[in-house]
Design a protein around this motif. Sequence first.
Motif, PDB file in Angstrom:
ATOM      1  N   ILE A  45       0.838  -1.204   0.000  1.00 25.81           N
ATOM      2  CA  ILE A  45       0.000   0.000   0.000  1.00 25.81           C
ATOM      3  C   ILE A  45       0.873   1.254   0.000  1.00 25.81           C
ATOM      4  CG2 ILE A  45      -1.627   1.350   1.397  1.00 25.81           C
ATOM      5  CD1 ILE A  45      -2.757  -1.449   2.324  1.00 25.81           C
ATOM      6  N   ILE A  46       1.922   1.243   0.809  1.00 24.86           N
ATOM      7  CA  ILE A  46       2.825   2.399   0.877  1.00 24.86           C
ATOM      8  C   ILE A  46       3.488   2.633  -0.476  1.00 24.86           C
ATOM      9  CG2 ILE A  46       5.023   3.205   1.851  1.00 24.86           C
ATOM     10  CD1 ILE A  46       4.103   1.795   4.505  1.00 24.86           C
ATOM     11  N   LEU A  47       3.961   1.571  -1.117  1.00 20.45           N
ATOM     12  CA  LEU A  47       4.596   1.716  -2.435  1.00 20.45           C
ATOM     13  C   LEU A  47       3.618   2.294  -3.458  1.00 20.45           C
ATOM     14  CD1 LEU A  47       6.690  -1.567  -2.695  1.00 20.45           C
ATOM     15  CD2 LEU A  47       7.567   0.764  -2.417  1.00 20.45           C
ATOM     16  N   ARG A  48       2.372   1.802  -3.453  1.00 19.15           N
ATOM     17  CA  ARG A  48       1.354   2.326  -4.378  1.00 19.15           C
ATOM     18  C   ARG A  48       1.155   3.819  -4.162  1.00 19.15           C
ATOM     19  NH1 ARG A  48      -1.749  -1.922  -6.423  1.00 19.15           N
ATOM     20  NH2 ARG A  48      -1.473  -3.779  -5.185  1.00 19.15           N
ATOM     21  N   LYS A  54       4.115  10.622  -6.468  1.00 15.09           N
ATOM     22  CA  LYS A  54       5.177  11.127  -7.349  1.00 15.09           C
ATOM     23  C   LYS A  54       4.659  11.349  -8.767  1.00 15.09           C
ATOM     24  CE  LYS A  54       9.328  12.439  -7.999  1.00 15.09           C
ATOM     25  NZ  LYS A  54       9.722  13.734  -7.493  1.00 15.09           N
ATOM     26  N   LEU A  55       3.946  10.378  -9.326  1.00 15.77           N
ATOM     27  CA  LEU A  55       3.471  10.512 -10.703  1.00 15.77           C
ATOM     28  C   LEU A  55       2.329  11.533 -10.826  1.00 15.77           C
ATOM     29  CD1 LEU A  55       3.678   6.846 -12.044  1.00 15.77           C
ATOM     30  CD2 LEU A  55       5.379   8.683 -12.150  1.00 15.77           C
ATOM     31  N   GLU A  57       2.304  14.352  -9.453  1.00 18.95           N
ATOM     32  CA  GLU A  57       2.877  15.705  -9.512  1.00 18.95           C
ATOM     33  C   GLU A  57       2.756  16.280 -10.917  1.00 18.95           C
ATOM     34  OE1 GLU A  57       6.921  15.473  -8.107  1.00 18.95           O
ATOM     35  OE2 GLU A  57       6.297  14.986  -6.060  1.00 18.95           O
ATOM     36  N   LEU A  58       2.813  15.421 -11.927  1.00 15.01           N
ATOM     37  CA  LEU A  58       2.717  15.864 -13.324  1.00 15.01           C
ATOM     38  C   LEU A  58       1.300  15.728 -13.879  1.00 15.01           C
ATOM     39  CD1 LEU A  58       6.015  14.279 -14.701  1.00 15.01           C
ATOM     40  CD2 LEU A  58       5.607  16.671 -14.052  1.00 15.01           C
ATOM     41  N   ASP A  59       0.555  14.715 -13.397  1.00 17.92           N
ATOM     42  CA  ASP A  59      -0.783  14.469 -13.939  1.00 17.92           C
ATOM     43  C   ASP A  59      -1.586  13.683 -12.907  1.00 17.92           C
ATOM     44  OD1 ASP A  59      -3.052  13.734 -15.337  1.00 17.92           O
ATOM     45  OD2 ASP A  59      -1.983  12.755 -16.983  1.00 17.92           O
ATOM     46  N   ASN A  60      -2.636  14.317 -12.364  1.00 13.15           N
ATOM     47  CA  ASN A  60      -3.468  13.651 -11.355  1.00 13.15           C
ATOM     48  C   ASN A  60      -4.189  12.419 -11.891  1.00 13.15           C
ATOM     49  OD1 ASN A  60      -2.890  15.280  -9.162  1.00 13.15           O
ATOM     50  ND2 ASN A  60      -4.488  16.752  -9.683  1.00 13.15           N
ATOM     51  N   GLU A  61      -4.345  12.337 -13.192  1.00 14.69           N
ATOM     52  CA  GLU A  61      -5.010  11.202 -13.826  1.00 14.69           C
ATOM     53  C   GLU A  61      -4.013  10.410 -14.676  1.00 14.69           C
ATOM     54  OE1 GLU A  61      -8.131  10.133 -13.351  1.00 14.69           O
ATOM     55  OE2 GLU A  61      -8.516  11.749 -11.920  1.00 14.69           O
ATOM     56  N   TRP A  62      -2.816  10.193 -14.162  1.00 19.10           N
ATOM     57  CA  TRP A  62      -1.763   9.546 -14.934  1.00 19.10           C
ATOM     58  C   TRP A  62      -2.123   8.143 -15.396  1.00 19.10           C
ATOM     59  CZ3 TRP A  62       0.412   5.130 -12.933  1.00 19.10           C
ATOM     60  CH2 TRP A  62       0.321   4.924 -11.551  1.00 19.10           C
ATOM     61  N   GLU A 107      10.499   1.994 -14.151  1.00 22.93           N
ATOM     62  CA  GLU A 107      10.345   2.594 -15.471  1.00 22.93           C
ATOM     63  C   GLU A 107      10.364   4.130 -15.407  1.00 22.93           C
ATOM     64  OE1 GLU A 107       9.896   2.415 -19.635  1.00 22.93           O
ATOM     65  OE2 GLU A 107      10.423   0.853 -18.187  1.00 22.93           O
ATOM     66  N   ASN A 108       9.776   4.667 -14.340  1.00 27.70           N
ATOM     67  CA  ASN A 108       9.722   6.120 -14.178  1.00 27.70           C
ATOM     68  C   ASN A 108      10.906   6.665 -13.380  1.00 27.70           C
ATOM     69  OD1 ASN A 108       7.025   7.148 -15.346  1.00 27.70           O
ATOM     70  ND2 ASN A 108       6.505   5.249 -14.299  1.00 27.70           N
ATOM     71  N   ARG A 109      11.805   5.768 -13.020  1.00 28.01           N
ATOM     72  CA  ARG A 109      13.035   6.128 -12.300  1.00 28.01           C
ATOM     73  C   ARG A 109      12.761   6.997 -11.069  1.00 28.01           C
ATOM     74  NH1 ARG A 109      15.183   6.304 -17.964  1.00 28.01           N
ATOM     75  NH2 ARG A 109      16.474   4.445 -18.052  1.00 28.01           N
ATOM     76  N   VAL A 110      11.836   6.518 -10.238  1.00 24.80           N
ATOM     77  CA  VAL A 110      11.487   7.265  -9.028  1.00 24.80           C
ATOM     78  C   VAL A 110      11.946   6.545  -7.758  1.00 24.80           C
ATOM     79  CG1 VAL A 110       9.574   8.552 -10.086  1.00 24.80           C
ATOM     80  CG2 VAL A 110       9.131   6.321  -9.029  1.00 24.80           C
ATOM     81  N   GLN A 111      12.909   5.631  -7.897  1.00 25.20           N
ATOM     82  CA  GLN A 111      13.396   4.872  -6.745  1.00 25.20           C
ATOM     83  C   GLN A 111      13.843   5.795  -5.606  1.00 25.20           C
ATOM     84  OE1 GLN A 111      14.218   4.253  -9.976  1.00 25.20           O
ATOM     85  NE2 GLN A 111      14.875   2.141 -10.289  1.00 25.20           N
ATOM     86  N   ASP A 112      14.559   6.883  -5.954  1.00 28.01           N
ATOM     87  CA  ASP A 112      15.046   7.789  -4.910  1.00 28.01           C
ATOM     88  C   ASP A 112      13.906   8.455  -4.148  1.00 28.01           C
ATOM     89  OD1 ASP A 112      17.810   7.374  -5.179  1.00 28.01           O
ATOM     90  OD2 ASP A 112      17.976   8.845  -6.787  1.00 28.01           O
ATOM     91  N   SER A 113      12.760   8.628  -4.795  1.00 25.63           N
ATOM     92  CA  SER A 113      11.597   9.235  -4.140  1.00 25.63           C
ATOM     93  C   SER A 113      10.825   8.221  -3.314  1.00 25.63           C
ATOM     94  CB  SER A 113      10.648   9.823  -5.183  1.00 25.63           C
ATOM     95  OG  SER A 113      11.292  10.805  -5.945  1.00 25.63           O
ATOM     96  N   ILE A 114      11.043   6.962  -3.589  1.00 26.54           N
ATOM     97  CA  ILE A 114      10.294   5.894  -2.921  1.00 26.54           C
ATOM     98  C   ILE A 114      10.978   5.447  -1.632  1.00 26.54           C
ATOM     99  CG2 ILE A 114       9.401   3.528  -3.183  1.00 26.54           C
ATOM    100  CD1 ILE A 114       7.982   5.602  -4.981  1.00 26.54           C
TER     101      ILE A 114
END
Length: 181
Positions: A45-48, A54-55, A57-62, A107-114
């Motif tokens: 749940i935390i990962l989701r 993070k995603l 931030e660019l589009d609420n409906e990504w 794929e979105n390279r957000v590991q550092d944010s996770i």
Amino acid sequence: MNNLTNFNILLSQTRLSSYNNDIVKHYDNLKLVGKITPKIATLEIILRNKLDSKLSELDNEWIKNSNDGMIKNTREKIEEREKNKILSHHQYLSRMSLGTIIYLIKENRVQDSIMNLNNINFRNYNQYNRNFFLRNGKKRNFGNIYKVDIVLSLLQNLRNRSYHWENILKTTEKMANIIQD
């Protein structure tokens, strides 16, 4: 017919053999799985939610707006299962598999944010673990992104083995080419 023969028939010889035919070990594993399952579910749940934050931030409906093949395929499968229901963004998100979430993190390279795993030392968990990889014959320490990828892979493996009631205490050691720090 003795009790072990009955268990072999009911639980399968293959399953019991992974516990050296010890039914007590089998049930100890089931108790352990039952104990860690809520923790795994919480991490999922935390990962989701961290990925979504993070995603978004660019589009609420990504999820609905994505052209990524994996997301589109996942969205279509969810819609097929949910036949004629109008789903919210969070309903789509909650129905995505852990494998899809991990794929999207990478794929979105957000590991550092996770996760921040810069201070983790894999050798603390097993003497054969390494904190580096070899590139062109040179040692390179794992950066946070690699460490997150390793931990996500381990989490997915543990989750899948737990949710299929497999023996999570069984390990396989690969002795070939072990390089120690």
